[in-house]
Design a protein around this motif. Structure first.
Motif, PDB file in Angstrom:
ATOM      1  N   SER A  91     119.620 -12.118  32.235  1.00 27.94           N
ATOM      2  CA  SER A  91     118.565 -11.111  32.367  1.00 27.94           C
ATOM      3  C   SER A  91     117.179 -11.716  32.153  1.00 27.94           C
ATOM      4  CB  SER A  91     118.810  -9.964  31.390  1.00 27.94           C
ATOM      5  OG  SER A  91     118.778 -10.417  30.048  1.00 27.94           O
ATOM      6  N   ILE A  92     117.045 -12.589  31.152  1.00 28.55           N
ATOM      7  CA  ILE A  92     115.750 -13.236  30.914  1.00 28.55           C
ATOM      8  C   ILE A  92     115.405 -14.157  32.081  1.00 28.55           C
ATOM      9  CG2 ILE A  92     114.455 -14.791  29.401  1.00 28.55           C
ATOM     10  CD1 ILE A  92     114.939 -12.047  28.217  1.00 28.55           C
ATOM     11  N   GLY A  93     116.418 -14.821  32.629  1.00 30.91           N
ATOM     12  CA  GLY A  93     116.197 -15.668  33.802  1.00 30.91           C
ATOM     13  C   GLY A  93     115.694 -14.862  34.990  1.00 30.91           C
ATOM     14  N   CYS A  94     116.265 -13.670  35.189  1.00 34.26           N
ATOM     15  CA  CYS A  94     115.817 -12.807  36.286  1.00 34.26           C
ATOM     16  C   CYS A  94     114.386 -12.344  36.073  1.00 34.26           C
ATOM     17  CB  CYS A  94     116.751 -11.592  36.402  1.00 34.26           C
ATOM     18  SG  CYS A  94     118.404 -11.980  37.029  1.00 34.26           S
ATOM     19  N   LEU A  95     114.030 -12.040  34.831  1.00 34.39           N
ATOM     20  CA  LEU A  95     112.662 -11.625  34.532  1.00 34.39           C
ATOM     21  C   LEU A  95     111.680 -12.770  34.793  1.00 34.39           C
ATOM     22  CD1 LEU A  95     110.693  -9.504  33.420  1.00 34.39           C
ATOM     23  CD2 LEU A  95     111.156 -10.406  31.124  1.00 34.39           C
ATOM     24  N   HIS A  96     112.051 -13.979  34.403  1.00 37.05           N
ATOM     25  CA  HIS A  96     111.172 -15.126  34.601  1.00 37.05           C
ATOM     26  C   HIS A  96     110.990 -15.422  36.092  1.00 37.05           C
ATOM     27  CE1 HIS A  96     109.972 -19.424  33.212  1.00 37.05           C
ATOM     28  NE2 HIS A  96     108.940 -18.621  33.238  1.00 37.05           N
ATOM     29  N   ILE A  97     112.066 -15.321  36.861  1.00 41.92           N
ATOM     30  CA  ILE A  97     111.973 -15.518  38.309  1.00 41.92           C
ATOM     31  C   ILE A  97     111.073 -14.460  38.934  1.00 41.92           C
ATOM     32  CG2 ILE A  97     113.270 -15.441  40.474  1.00 41.92           C
ATOM     33  CD1 ILE A  97     115.673 -16.590  38.926  1.00 41.92           C
ATOM     34  N   ALA A  98     111.298 -13.201  38.547  1.00 37.57           N
ATOM     35  CA  ALA A  98     110.511 -12.095  39.104  1.00 37.57           C
ATOM     36  C   ALA A  98     109.035 -12.250  38.773  1.00 37.57           C
ATOM     37  CB  ALA A  98     111.043 -10.766  38.564  1.00 37.57           C
ATOM     38  N   THR A 102     105.903 -12.352  41.492  1.00 39.79           N
ATOM     39  CA  THR A 102     104.953 -11.241  41.627  1.00 39.79           C
ATOM     40  C   THR A 102     103.646 -11.413  40.861  1.00 39.79           C
ATOM     41  OG1 THR A 102     105.952 -10.032  39.770  1.00 39.79           O
ATOM     42  CG2 THR A 102     106.871  -9.636  41.957  1.00 39.79           C
ATOM     43  N   GLU A 103     103.663 -12.134  39.743  1.00 43.87           N
ATOM     44  CA  GLU A 103     102.471 -12.233  38.904  1.00 43.87           C
ATOM     45  C   GLU A 103     101.625 -13.446  39.286  1.00 43.87           C
ATOM     46  OE1 GLU A 103     101.780  -9.954  36.634  1.00 43.87           O
ATOM     47  OE2 GLU A 103     103.697  -8.870  36.651  1.00 43.87           O
ATOM     48  N   ASP A 104     100.360 -13.388  38.906  1.00 46.40           N
ATOM     49  CA  ASP A 104      99.504 -14.570  39.051  1.00 46.40           C
ATOM     50  C   ASP A 104     100.028 -15.670  38.144  1.00 46.40           C
ATOM     51  OD1 ASP A 104      97.862 -13.243  40.816  1.00 46.40           O
ATOM     52  OD2 ASP A 104      96.491 -12.533  39.257  1.00 46.40           O
ATOM     53  N   GLU A 105      99.931 -16.898  38.601  1.00 49.24           N
ATOM     54  CA  GLU A 105     100.502 -18.030  37.864  1.00 49.24           C
ATOM     55  C   GLU A 105      99.969 -18.112  36.436  1.00 49.24           C
ATOM     56  OE1 GLU A 105     101.019 -22.899  38.362  1.00 49.24           O
ATOM     57  OE2 GLU A 105      99.972 -21.711  39.893  1.00 49.24           O
TER      58      GLU A 105
END
Length: 328
Positions: A91-98, A102-105
């Motif tokens: 789940s944390i991996g999916c959040l980090h990928i997302a 989507t977010e600015d670097e």
């Protein structure tokens, strides 16, 4: 002209949404799994999604990041046979990928920070390896058409007819309702276009706006969404909203996280506090107000010592070298 472009974009996303749906057979298997079984149960999955919601709020990530993270998570666990002890890392991996999608670097938190704040028991290398596995299993399709995609389009179409409806149809409220729905695995079975329209319809009914209802019905006709399908999911969404607004519902905690330390750690902290050497007495005649303001900057110099040791990249493997695909 703007409305025409929006409807064309809507149709384009409708054609693509099926590519990003989790396998329904995999989701059904999760729903039928007992809590203490070998696989991930629905309750376990829902709890992790609530944690993602809290982390999204803590790091200031957008709703788009949260929705995409849930989509990646559901697609992965519906495809792979996963043991519950690895779900936190997934789940944390999916959040980090997302977040990277989507977010600015400059706004994307580091792996170390994610692990430290989530207080999970895996390392940075574990998380990095898990993210690679997730990306490979999803064929690097890390951008997805989600219910949020349609919710934004529906809202834009409504606004394109008149600007006076902006204050009436609250997009932030609709997004919050969508996040509440995604905390329940049953809504991962819904087509994103139908789930978003169900949320829109319920909000319009609450507003009692005949004009907005006509627009929603035109969208339904344009997308060829059946009345039965819409009624089914609108009923489930309505039930979810009633339960979520009830005082008995345990909602995700979005408040600032508070560290809970053991008695031994607390004693060490108190000992270190007492070991601070006494400062020399400042002569009254030499007191300078301008210097006293600058001297306060050094009082917080030791705050980072406690947090920097948490979530360190310890040795030892966290998960086995490979996952088994579900035989569905």
């Amino acid at each position: 002209m703007e409305a025409f472009k929006l409807m064309k974009e809507l149709k384009c996303n409708l054609d693509q949404e099926v590519q990003y749906l989790p396998k329904e057979t995999g989701l059904s298997l999760i729903e039928s799994t007992q809590e203490n079984g070998n696989g991930v149960s629905a309750k376990c999955r829902d709890a992790r999604v609530e944690d993602l919601w809290s982390l999204t709020s803590f790091f200031g990530y957008s709703t788009q990041t949260f929705v995409l993270a849930v989509n990646l998570l559901d697609r992965f666990i519906a495809m792979m046979k996963v043991q519950p002890k690895y779900l936190a890392c997934i789940s944390i991996g999916c959040l980090h990928i997302a977040a990277r999608v989507t977010e600015d670097e400059c706004n994307v938190s580091s792996s170390h920070e994610l692990i430290r704040i989530s207080q999970c028991k895996f390392t940075v290398s574990d998380l990095s390896r898990m993210e690679k596995i997730i990306s490979e299993k999803l064929n690097f399709q890390l951008k997805a058409v989600t219910a949020l995609t349609f919710l934004h389009l529906y809202h834009a179409i409504a606004l394109s007819h008149t600007s006076n409806r902006k204050a009436v149809l609250n997009l932030d409220k609709l997004e919050a309702q969508l996040k509440a729905c995604l905390c329940r695995i049953v809504f991962s079975k819904a087509k994103p276009s139908v789930l978003a329209l169900s949320l829109l319809m319920l909000e319009i009914e609450a507003l009692q706006s005949a004009d907005l209802l006509e627009i929603a019905q035109r969208i339904q006709t344009h997308l060829k969404i059946s009345k039965a399908d819409l009624a089914h999911w609108r009923g489930l969404v309505g039930q979810c909203m009633r339960e979520y607004s009830s005082p008995e519902c345990a909602k995700p905690n979005h408040k600032k996280l508070v560290w809970i330390v053991s008695r031994r750690t607390a004693q060490n902290l108190h000992s270190s506090y007492r070991s601070i050497p006494e400062l020399p007495t400042i002569p009254e005649g030499a007191w300078d107000e301008s210097e006293s303001e600058d001297s306060s900057e050094d009082l917080s110099s030791g705050e980072e010592c406690l947090s920097s040791s948490l979530g360190s990249d310890a040795e030892g493997p966290y998960f086995p070298p490979s996952f088994r695909s579900r035989r569905l």
